[in-house]
Design a protein around this motif. Structure first.
Motif, PDB file in Angstrom:
ATOM      1  N   ILE A  19       4.288  51.842  13.464  1.00 57.25           N
ATOM      2  CA  ILE A  19       4.484  50.417  13.760  1.00 57.25           C
ATOM      3  C   ILE A  19       4.729  50.214  15.250  1.00 57.25           C
ATOM      4  O   ILE A  19       4.217  49.269  15.873  1.00 57.25           O
ATOM      5  N   SER A  20       5.514  51.112  15.843  1.00 55.26           N
ATOM      6  CA  SER A  20       5.788  51.017  17.286  1.00 55.26           C
ATOM      7  C   SER A  20       4.507  51.204  18.091  1.00 55.26           C
ATOM      8  O   SER A  20       4.289  50.527  19.099  1.00 55.26           O
ATOM      9  N   LEU A  21       3.674  52.140  17.643  1.00 57.35           N
ATOM     10  CA  LEU A  21       2.390  52.350  18.320  1.00 57.35           C
ATOM     11  C   LEU A  21       1.538  51.089  18.267  1.00 57.35           C
ATOM     12  O   LEU A  21       0.851  50.736  19.234  1.00 57.35           O
ATOM     13  N   PHE A  22       1.609  50.384  17.160  1.00 56.17           N
ATOM     14  CA  PHE A  22       0.788  49.181  16.966  1.00 56.17           C
ATOM     15  C   PHE A  22       1.261  48.030  17.852  1.00 56.17           C
ATOM     16  O   PHE A  22       0.465  47.345  18.495  1.00 56.17           O
ATOM     17  N   PHE A  23       2.593  47.814  17.905  1.00 53.19           N
ATOM     18  CA  PHE A  23       3.112  46.628  18.572  1.00 53.19           C
ATOM     19  C   PHE A  23       3.664  46.888  19.978  1.00 53.19           C
ATOM     20  O   PHE A  23       3.721  45.968  20.798  1.00 53.19           O
ATOM     21  N   LEU A  24       4.111  48.129  20.244  1.00 53.61           N
ATOM     22  CA  LEU A  24       4.852  48.372  21.486  1.00 53.61           C
ATOM     23  C   LEU A  24       4.151  49.376  22.400  1.00 53.61           C
ATOM     24  O   LEU A  24       4.799  49.949  23.279  1.00 53.61           O
ATOM     25  N   ALA A  25       2.869  49.601  22.201  1.00 54.45           N
ATOM     26  CA  ALA A  25       2.178  50.621  22.987  1.00 54.45           C
ATOM     27  C   ALA A  25       2.277  50.339  24.478  1.00 54.45           C
ATOM     28  O   ALA A  25       2.707  51.196  25.266  1.00 54.45           O
ATOM     29  N   MET A  26       1.901  49.152  24.909  1.00 58.73           N
ATOM     30  CA  MET A  26       1.896  48.853  26.337  1.00 58.73           C
ATOM     31  C   MET A  26       3.296  48.779  26.936  1.00 58.73           C
ATOM     32  O   MET A  26       3.553  49.365  27.994  1.00 58.73           O
ATOM     33  N   PRO A  27       4.283  48.060  26.303  1.00 62.77           N
ATOM     34  CA  PRO A  27       5.635  48.023  26.899  1.00 62.77           C
ATOM     35  C   PRO A  27       6.266  49.404  27.039  1.00 62.77           C
ATOM     36  O   PRO A  27       6.858  49.722  28.082  1.00 62.77           O
ATOM     37  N   LEU A  28       6.145  50.237  25.972  1.00 63.60           N
ATOM     38  CA  LEU A  28       6.737  51.570  26.050  1.00 63.60           C
ATOM     39  C   LEU A  28       6.007  52.440  27.064  1.00 63.60           C
ATOM     40  O   LEU A  28       6.625  53.260  27.758  1.00 63.60           O
ATOM     41  N   ALA A  29       4.708  52.266  27.177  1.00 62.80           N
ATOM     42  CA  ALA A  29       3.944  53.042  28.159  1.00 62.80           C
ATOM     43  C   ALA A  29       4.351  52.653  29.582  1.00 62.80           C
ATOM     44  O   ALA A  29       4.478  53.526  30.460  1.00 62.80           O
ATOM     45  N   MET A  30       4.573  51.366  29.827  1.00 61.96           N
ATOM     46  CA  MET A  30       5.001  50.936  31.154  1.00 61.96           C
ATOM     47  C   MET A  30       6.406  51.450  31.476  1.00 61.96           C
ATOM     48  O   MET A  30       6.701  51.806  32.620  1.00 61.96           O
ATOM     49  N   PHE A  31       7.279  51.500  30.452  1.00 62.28           N
ATOM     50  CA  PHE A  31       8.608  52.082  30.663  1.00 62.28           C
ATOM     51  C   PHE A  31       8.484  53.562  31.013  1.00 62.28           C
ATOM     52  O   PHE A  31       9.173  54.062  31.912  1.00 62.28           O
ATOM     53  N   ALA A  32       7.612  54.272  30.302  1.00 63.76           N
ATOM     54  CA  ALA A  32       7.434  55.696  30.574  1.00 63.76           C
ATOM     55  C   ALA A  32       6.930  55.934  31.992  1.00 63.76           C
ATOM     56  O   ALA A  32       7.266  56.944  32.621  1.00 63.76           O
ATOM     57  N   LEU A  33       6.134  54.992  32.525  1.00 65.21           N
ATOM     58  CA  LEU A  33       5.638  55.127  33.892  1.00 65.21           C
ATOM     59  C   LEU A  33       6.762  55.076  34.917  1.00 65.21           C
ATOM     60  O   LEU A  33       6.648  55.630  36.015  1.00 65.21           O
ATOM     61  N   ARG A  34       7.852  54.396  34.577  1.00 63.89           N
ATOM     62  CA  ARG A  34       8.981  54.275  35.505  1.00 63.89           C
ATOM     63  C   ARG A  34       9.860  55.518  35.520  1.00 63.89           C
ATOM     64  O   ARG A  34      10.777  55.619  36.330  1.00 63.89           O
ATOM     65  N   VAL A  35       9.601  56.446  34.613  1.00 62.02           N
ATOM     66  CA  VAL A  35      10.390  57.677  34.542  1.00 62.02           C
ATOM     67  C   VAL A  35       9.734  58.729  35.420  1.00 62.02           C
ATOM     68  O   VAL A  35       8.781  59.401  35.018  1.00 62.02           O
ATOM     69  N   GLY A  36      10.231  58.847  36.640  1.00 61.60           N
ATOM     70  CA  GLY A  36       9.743  59.861  37.566  1.00 61.60           C
ATOM     71  C   GLY A  36      10.609  61.100  37.507  1.00 61.60           C
ATOM     72  O   GLY A  36      11.496  61.220  36.647  1.00 61.60           O
ATOM     73  N   PRO A  37      10.409  62.056  38.417  1.00 60.31           N
ATOM     74  CA  PRO A  37      11.213  63.283  38.407  1.00 60.31           C
ATOM     75  C   PRO A  37      12.721  63.060  38.445  1.00 60.31           C
ATOM     76  O   PRO A  37      13.449  63.722  37.691  1.00 60.31           O
ATOM     77  N   PRO A  38      13.265  62.123  39.287  1.00 61.20           N
ATOM     78  CA  PRO A  38      14.726  61.933  39.269  1.00 61.20           C
ATOM     79  C   PRO A  38      15.231  61.431  37.920  1.00 61.20           C
ATOM     80  O   PRO A  38      16.261  61.908  37.421  1.00 61.20           O
ATOM     81  N   GLU A  39      14.525  60.464  37.340  1.00 58.76           N
ATOM     82  CA  GLU A  39      14.938  59.943  36.037  1.00 58.76           C
ATOM     83  C   GLU A  39      14.804  61.012  34.948  1.00 58.76           C
ATOM     84  O   GLU A  39      15.653  61.128  34.060  1.00 58.76           O
ATOM     85  N   PHE A  40      13.743  61.797  35.067  1.00 53.30           N
ATOM     86  CA  PHE A  40      13.523  62.873  34.100  1.00 53.30           C
ATOM     87  C   PHE A  40      14.648  63.906  34.194  1.00 53.30           C
ATOM     88  O   PHE A  40      15.129  64.419  33.172  1.00 53.30           O
ATOM     89  N   PHE A  41      15.078  64.217  35.414  1.00 50.82           N
ATOM     90  CA  PHE A  41      16.169  65.170  35.599  1.00 50.82           C
ATOM     91  C   PHE A  41      17.450  64.654  34.958  1.00 50.82           C
ATOM     92  O   PHE A  41      18.158  65.405  34.266  1.00 50.82           O
ATOM     93  N   MET A  42      17.774  63.374  35.174  1.00 49.55           N
ATOM     94  CA  MET A  42      18.977  62.807  34.577  1.00 49.55           C
ATOM     95  C   MET A  42      18.886  62.797  33.053  1.00 49.55           C
ATOM     96  O   MET A  42      19.881  63.036  32.352  1.00 49.55           O
ATOM     97  N   LEU A  43      17.688  62.537  32.531  1.00 54.86           N
ATOM     98  CA  LEU A  43      17.498  62.579  31.084  1.00 54.86           C
ATOM     99  C   LEU A  43      17.725  63.984  30.548  1.00 54.86           C
ATOM    100  O   LEU A  43      18.375  64.168  29.504  1.00 54.86           O
ATOM    101  N   MET A  44      17.228  64.986  31.249  1.00 52.57           N
ATOM    102  CA  MET A  44      17.428  66.370  30.816  1.00 52.57           C
ATOM    103  C   MET A  44      18.902  66.766  30.912  1.00 52.57           C
ATOM    104  O   MET A  44      19.422  67.485  30.046  1.00 52.57           O
ATOM    105  N   ALA A  45      19.589  66.289  31.964  1.00 51.94           N
ATOM    106  CA  ALA A  45      21.018  66.570  32.097  1.00 51.94           C
ATOM    107  C   ALA A  45      21.785  65.975  30.922  1.00 51.94           C
ATOM    108  O   ALA A  45      22.690  66.618  30.357  1.00 51.94           O
TER     109      ALA A  45
END
Length: 500
Positions: free
Chosen positions: A124-150
């Motif tokens: 359902i998320s793939l059907f309705f939220l593909a573009m919003p979630l994809a744009m959010f994922a684009l904002r996750v660069g190496p610094p954000e990824f590092f904090m997520l891993m921490a």
């Protein structure tokens, strides 16, 4: 839009498409249940057979294999303490104790129901939220990824069992082994042989850590229960048991969707993350790791929730969410479909057909999972003295079949001995595994961030996403220290009372 959806439904609702999805789900479940036979292998081997199939049928077949193998890993994880896939490693923590307690049937049913719900929410998320979630994922660069891993590494506190210190020791060992091989700058670390330059494979480490220690225990100690078969007991999952886990299922599904949409995370991290949150918030949190159905539900809902979500960056941005969707990218290109924003403009009919077909796959997953799980439960009737040697053969064969590498088999056997020693010392294996999985992503993104900023630590605090994960990390660590302090005071007070 509605006319296009109707045409897409008519295009999907054909016998060849249903047969492809059913065969993919069924084959994926069986392959996922065999130790060492990963979903990546299944999708890769099936790719050449899709060359002569229609585009929608081809993609649906590969997606069905992916979903089926992700669920199938839980079957062997519950019954024989051997995760068929890396994403099922978290299911071992409560699934196998439930099987040993005669509740293996309930664990399998909970895994199936949780997987199907997580898969449906992900679709359902793939059907309705593909573009919003994809744009959010684009904002996750190496610094954000590092904090997520921490933040993700704080999961160690929730899966350390009775001793946080031993859990931290286990995680440190996992982080140490994760550094073996080549780093992002081409330097080699702990490369004692040519094979070690490429690092240690996740699957040999995973299976060696969880499956082989049980076999070594049988040979060394020869306990009386080795001659007995597991008792599945009552297979039925009651409504009250399901209602007690519904919050963790919904939460795990959402965690899987969010983390799955971020390229590189994958179902394994989502499963451990969901398990950690379920243990922290559940009223039965103290029973996690000893045989708690809610723990199985949290793990399985998250890893299947991440499956559909990994398709989000692939279809919306043309960026694979994990290794398997990287293989699927090749299938898209072979059939003239170019993933990315233009896919929704130039091939909207095929996109809608894929969405509808993926929704149908959730139903096929339940049917195939139910039948296959009932068949696999016959494994539990085999005495342990006969079953465990067969498991060793399957493990060695599965690991060798991945890359025909004797080195991988050596890693499997060595990690089995390491896992047995950890079992004797009561050092939990789960923190080791999650640190081994997250370690490379943690280190690589830290070094990329520092390279971008030329050593300026401020790069980790330049976005609200980084700040959010930083605050969550500090909060979780603070709560963990407070909880351990209260436990220590209670033990001290109890010791003082008994002494007086």
């Amino acid at each position: 839009m509605w006319n296009e959806l109707l045409y897409a439904f008519e295009a999907v609702a054909t016998l060849p498409n249903f047969l492809a999805m059913f065969a993919g789900i069924w084959g994926g479940v069986i392959i996922g249940a065999i130790p060492g036979m990963t979903g990546t292998m299944a999708v890769t081997l099936a790719l050449p057979f899709t060359f002569y199939l229609p585009p929608v049928t081809s993609i649906l077949l590969l997606v069905a294999l992916y979903k089926g193998s992700t669920y199938g890993g839980s079957i062997s994880a519950i019954l024989i303490k051997t995760p068929g896939t890396a994403s099922a490693a978290c299911t071992v923590l409560d699934g196998y104790p439930l099987a040993r307690a005669g509740k293996g049937g309930k664990a399998l049913n909970m895994a199936l129901v949780s997987s199907c719900i997580g898969d449906f929410i992900s679709n359902i998320s793939l059907f309705f939220l593909a573009m919003p979630l994809a744009m959010f994922a684009l904002r996750v660069g190496p610094p954000e990824f590092f904090m997520l891993m921490a933040f993700s590494l704080t999961i160690v506190a929730s899966i350390s069992g009775r001793s946080l210190v031993l859990g931290i020791i286990s995680a440190c060992l996992g982080l140490l082994l994760a550094t073996v091989g080549e780093d992002i700058y081409g330097s080699y670390r702990f490369a004692l042989s040519e094979d070690m330059k490429s690092g240690l494979g996740m699957v040999p480490v995973l299976i060696g850590l969880f499956a082989l220690p049980e076999l070594i225990k049988m040979v060394v100690f020869r306990p009386e229960e080795n001659n007995a078969a597991l008792k599945l007991g009552d297979n039925r999952l009651t409504l009250s048991e399901f209602r007690g886990s519904i919050k963790s299922i919904c939460r795990g599904s959402l965690i899987g969707v969010i983390l799955g949409a971020i390229p590189g995370i994958g179902p394994s991290t989502a499963a451990f993350f969901s398990y950690s949150e379920a243990r922290r918030t559940s009223k039965n949190g103290d029973k996690f790791g000893e045989g708690e159905l809610e723990g199985v539900a949290a793990s399985e809902s998250a890893n299947n929730g991440a499956c559909g979500a990994t398709m989000i960056p692939l279809m919306a941005l043309g960026v694979p969410g994990d290794v398997i969707t990287g293989v699927m990218l090749g299938a898209f290109m072979i059939h003239g479909l170019t993933p990315g924003p233009l896919l929704f403009q130039n091939n909207i009919g095929e996109v809608y057909a894929l969405f509808i077909g993926i929704l149908f796959s959730s139903v096929f997953l339940f049917i195939a999972g139910k039948v296959t799980a009932n068949a696999f439960t016959k494994i539990s009737r085999i005495p342990q003295t006969l079953l465990l040697p067969c498991i060793l053969i399957l493990c060695v064969y599965g690991i060798y079949s991945i890359g025909a590498s004797p080195f991988d088999v050596t890693v499997l056997l060595v990690m089995g001995v390491v896992g047995f020693i950890m079992m004797l010392l009561n050092i939990p294996a789960a923190p080791f595994l999650i640190a081994f999985i997250l370690g490379p992503m943690f280190e690589d993104n830290m070094r990329r961030s520092l390279a971008i900023s030329r050593g300026d630590l401020g790069v980790f605090f330049q976005s609200w996403i980084s700040w959010g994960f930083f605050v969550l990390t500090v909060l979780f660590v603070t709560l963990t220290i407070r909880r351990e302090w209260k436990k220590w005071r209670e033990k001290r007070a109890a010791a003082t009372a008994s002494a007086s």
